[in-house]
Design a protein around this motif. Structure first.
Motif, PDB file in Angstrom:
ATOM      1  N   LEU A  12       0.886  -1.341  -0.089  1.00  0.00           N
ATOM      2  CA  LEU A  12       0.265   0.420   0.463  1.00  0.00           C
ATOM      3  C   LEU A  12       0.862   1.439  -0.805  1.00  0.00           C
ATOM      4  O   LEU A  12       0.664   2.128  -1.241  1.00  0.00           O
ATOM      5  CB  LEU A  12      -1.117  -0.183   1.443  1.00  0.00           C
ATOM      6  CG  LEU A  12      -2.009  -0.476   1.271  1.00  0.00           C
ATOM      7  CD1 LEU A  12      -3.114  -0.683   2.749  1.00  0.00           C
ATOM      8  CD2 LEU A  12      -3.114  -0.837  -0.107  1.00  0.00           C
ATOM      9  N   THR A  13       1.861   1.394   0.888  1.00  0.00           N
ATOM     10  CA  THR A  13       3.001   2.342   1.171  1.00  0.00           C
ATOM     11  C   THR A  13       3.989   2.541  -0.243  1.00  0.00           C
ATOM     12  O   THR A  13       3.936   3.581  -1.040  1.00  0.00           O
ATOM     13  CB  THR A  13       4.070   2.300   2.254  1.00  0.00           C
ATOM     14  OG1 THR A  13       3.120   1.894   2.945  1.00  0.00           O
ATOM     15  CG2 THR A  13       5.233   3.224   1.592  1.00  0.00           C
ATOM     16  N   ALA A  14       3.827   1.197  -1.397  1.00  0.00           N
ATOM     17  CA  ALA A  14       4.071   1.307  -2.802  1.00  0.00           C
ATOM     18  C   ALA A  14       3.518   2.067  -3.773  1.00  0.00           C
ATOM     19  O   ALA A  14       3.877   2.825  -4.047  1.00  0.00           O
ATOM     20  CB  ALA A  14       5.274   0.230  -3.669  1.00  0.00           C
TER      21      ALA A  14
ATOM     22  N   LYS B  20      -8.158  -2.320  11.468  1.00  0.00           N
ATOM     23  CA  LYS B  20      -9.027  -3.103  11.223  1.00  0.00           C
ATOM     24  C   LYS B  20      -8.817  -5.104  11.118  1.00  0.00           C
ATOM     25  O   LYS B  20      -9.553  -5.415  10.706  1.00  0.00           O
ATOM     26  CB  LYS B  20     -10.549  -2.362   9.799  1.00  0.00           C
ATOM     27  CG  LYS B  20     -10.651  -0.897   9.982  1.00  0.00           C
ATOM     28  CD  LYS B  20     -11.561   0.097   8.454  1.00  0.00           C
ATOM     29  CE  LYS B  20     -12.024   1.029   9.311  1.00  0.00           C
ATOM     30  NZ  LYS B  20     -11.421   1.300   9.610  1.00  0.00           N
ATOM     31  N   ILE B  21      -8.362  -4.685   9.701  1.00  0.00           N
ATOM     32  CA  ILE B  21      -7.211  -6.271   9.535  1.00  0.00           C
ATOM     33  C   ILE B  21      -7.148  -6.585  11.729  1.00  0.00           C
ATOM     34  O   ILE B  21      -7.358  -8.388  11.189  1.00  0.00           O
ATOM     35  CB  ILE B  21      -6.369  -6.056   8.627  1.00  0.00           C
ATOM     36  CG1 ILE B  21      -6.894  -5.628   7.232  1.00  0.00           C
ATOM     37  CG2 ILE B  21      -6.008  -7.273   8.072  1.00  0.00           C
ATOM     38  CD1 ILE B  21      -5.652  -5.084   5.966  1.00  0.00           C
TER      39      ILE B  21
ATOM     40  N   ARG C 264     -11.303  -6.756   2.660  1.00  0.00           N
ATOM     41  CA  ARG C 264     -11.315  -7.013   1.493  1.00  0.00           C
ATOM     42  C   ARG C 264     -10.517  -6.622   0.837  1.00  0.00           C
ATOM     43  O   ARG C 264      -9.942  -7.837   0.430  1.00  0.00           O
ATOM     44  CB  ARG C 264     -12.430  -7.061   0.893  1.00  0.00           C
ATOM     45  CG  ARG C 264     -13.195  -7.076  -0.903  1.00  0.00           C
ATOM     46  CD  ARG C 264     -13.999  -6.912  -1.497  1.00  0.00           C
ATOM     47  NE  ARG C 264     -14.509  -5.120  -1.506  1.00  0.00           N
ATOM     48  CZ  ARG C 264     -15.301  -4.344  -1.945  1.00  0.00           C
ATOM     49  NH1 ARG C 264     -16.310  -5.493  -2.280  1.00  0.00           N
ATOM     50  NH2 ARG C 264     -15.441  -3.397  -2.193  1.00  0.00           N
ATOM     51  N   CYS C 265      -9.920  -5.420   0.595  1.00  0.00           N
ATOM     52  CA  CYS C 265      -8.521  -4.756   0.745  1.00  0.00           C
ATOM     53  C   CYS C 265      -7.172  -6.610   0.322  1.00  0.00           C
ATOM     54  O   CYS C 265      -6.355  -6.611  -0.523  1.00  0.00           O
ATOM     55  CB  CYS C 265      -8.074  -3.876   0.578  1.00  0.00           C
ATOM     56  SG  CYS C 265      -9.301  -2.779  -0.476  1.00  0.00           S
ATOM     57  N   PHE C 266      -6.954  -7.023   1.530  1.00  0.00           N
ATOM     58  CA  PHE C 266      -6.345  -7.675   2.087  1.00  0.00           C
ATOM     59  C   PHE C 266      -5.865  -8.509   1.758  1.00  0.00           C
ATOM     60  O   PHE C 266      -5.883  -9.464   0.806  1.00  0.00           O
ATOM     61  CB  PHE C 266      -5.563  -8.027   3.560  1.00  0.00           C
ATOM     62  CG  PHE C 266      -5.627  -8.832   4.203  1.00  0.00           C
ATOM     63  CD1 PHE C 266      -3.902  -8.428   4.214  1.00  0.00           C
ATOM     64  CD2 PHE C 266      -6.016  -9.850   5.294  1.00  0.00           C
ATOM     65  CE1 PHE C 266      -2.932  -9.403   4.207  1.00  0.00           C
ATOM     66  CE2 PHE C 266      -4.595 -10.550   5.484  1.00  0.00           C
ATOM     67  CZ  PHE C 266      -3.179 -10.589   5.187  1.00  0.00           C
TER      68      PHE C 266
ATOM     69  N   ILE D 284      -3.355   3.877   5.417  1.00  0.00           N
ATOM     70  CA  ILE D 284      -2.276   2.398   6.293  1.00  0.00           C
ATOM     71  C   ILE D 284      -2.808   1.787   7.472  1.00  0.00           C
ATOM     72  O   ILE D 284      -3.187   0.833   7.928  1.00  0.00           O
ATOM     73  CB  ILE D 284      -0.747   2.612   5.685  1.00  0.00           C
ATOM     74  CG1 ILE D 284      -1.159   2.807   4.625  1.00  0.00           C
ATOM     75  CG2 ILE D 284      -0.014   1.518   6.299  1.00  0.00           C
ATOM     76  CD1 ILE D 284       0.831   3.205   3.749  1.00  0.00           C
ATOM     77  N   GLN D 285      -2.817   2.869   8.320  1.00  0.00           N
ATOM     78  CA  GLN D 285      -2.485   3.160   9.463  1.00  0.00           C
ATOM     79  C   GLN D 285      -4.625   2.410   9.971  1.00  0.00           C
ATOM     80  O   GLN D 285      -4.631   1.789  10.424  1.00  0.00           O
ATOM     81  CB  GLN D 285      -2.785   3.683  10.263  1.00  0.00           C
ATOM     82  CG  GLN D 285      -1.334   4.479  10.343  1.00  0.00           C
ATOM     83  CD  GLN D 285      -0.541   2.859  11.659  1.00  0.00           C
ATOM     84  OE1 GLN D 285      -0.728   2.594  12.831  1.00  0.00           O
ATOM     85  NE2 GLN D 285       0.590   2.357  11.009  1.00  0.00           N
ATOM     86  N   SER D 286      -4.965   2.917   8.729  1.00  0.00           N
ATOM     87  CA  SER D 286      -6.812   2.708   9.327  1.00  0.00           C
ATOM     88  C   SER D 286      -7.000   0.903   8.693  1.00  0.00           C
ATOM     89  O   SER D 286      -7.552   0.603   9.611  1.00  0.00           O
ATOM     90  CB  SER D 286      -7.827   3.638   8.283  1.00  0.00           C
ATOM     91  OG  SER D 286      -8.764   3.008   8.872  1.00  0.00           O
TER      92      SER D 286
END
Length: 267
Positions: free
Chosen positions: A10-12, A26-27, A71-73, A20-22
């Protein structure tokens, strides 16, 4: 750790640190819910159970935000071919809904007035949309508080402030008082709860969900549209301009008008 790799990805991609922290929070919450199980063992039913748990303590849009992060994960795991049995092929997520609009547009205001059945009902609606009075302020209003060019409002925390009277409201007040409709002690002669119920019932007859708060919000919204935030703050009798800022709405009409009213043209 897979989560760290996902966050690095995500950082890339240029995602903000807050995003990213959010996602991470959640994950991790989902991971705590399912316990120490291999990712390959997580099923659509596990996600549905988590969804039901989330719904018991948060609103639907917040629940959706948590599900989207997870879901993104899982989508990332699938793209990396780490885990191809993505449960989100089964679990469907509703699109987050926009919060309900808490103000009325002019045609809706006219419809509301058309469904008033008495001078008191008409005046209650008018005090909300033309002066932004709260139910408690309507309840406290007395005949002597009505002057030709202003209303003396007894507000929150025993604050007493004068507000200018809109011409339409002035006409209604004159007819109401001269016609002998005022109560013996207060202008309306109704309790605060009765005033709130009047607004709700007029709204029901008009086919709308309306409250005294929505009437005040209507006044604040349209005041900002025709003036500015500081003017609205004074008229709404807010001590903090941040409170007034909630009445700002970036609706399509406002955006179009702003662009159309730029003070320069191409000759």
């Amino acid at each position: 750790m897979l989560l760290d790799e996902f966050l690095d990805d995500l950082t890339a991609q240029g995602k903000s640190p807050d995003t990213i922290q959010s996602f991470k929070g959640k994950i991790l919450e989902f991971a705590r819910f399912v316990g120490e199980v291999d990712v390959a063992e997580i099923s659509a039913e596990d996600i549905e159970r988590w969804r039901r748990t989330l719904r018991r303590r948060m609103k639907e849009n917040s629940t959706t935000a948590y599900l989207v992060a997870v879901r993104c994960f899982f989508n990332w795991l699938e793209r990396k071919k780490i885990y191809e049995a993505n449960p989100f092929h089964i679990v469907k997520i509703k699109r987050a809904q926009d919060p309900p609009r808490e103000y009325l547009e002019p045609p809706e205001i006219n419809t509301l007035f058309a469904h008033c059945r008495s001078p008191k009902e008409t005046l209650i609606i008018a005090l909300g949309v033309f002066a932004g009075l709260r139910a408690i302020e309507m309840f406290r209003l007395r005949v002597e508080d009505v002057q030709p060019d202003k209303l003396t409002v007894h507000g929150k925390g025993d604050k007493i402030e004068d507000v200018p009277i809109n011409p339409s409201l002035r006409s209604l007040l004159t007819v109401y008082i001269v016609g002998g409709f005022a109560g013996p002690e207060t202008l309306l002669g109704f309790s605060r709860g009765h005033i709130r119920n009047v607004v709700i019932n007029v709204g029901k007859r008009a086919g709308m969900k309306v409250s005294a708060h929505i009437l005040r919000h209507t006044f604040g919204t349209h005041t900002i549209r025709v003036s500015d935030l500081e003017t609205a703050r004074v008229l709404l009798r807010h001590s903090d301009i941040q409170t007034t800022a909630i009445y700002l709405h970036t609706d399509a009409r406002r955006l179009r008008n702003t662009v159309a009213d730029l003070p320069y043209t191409l000759n």
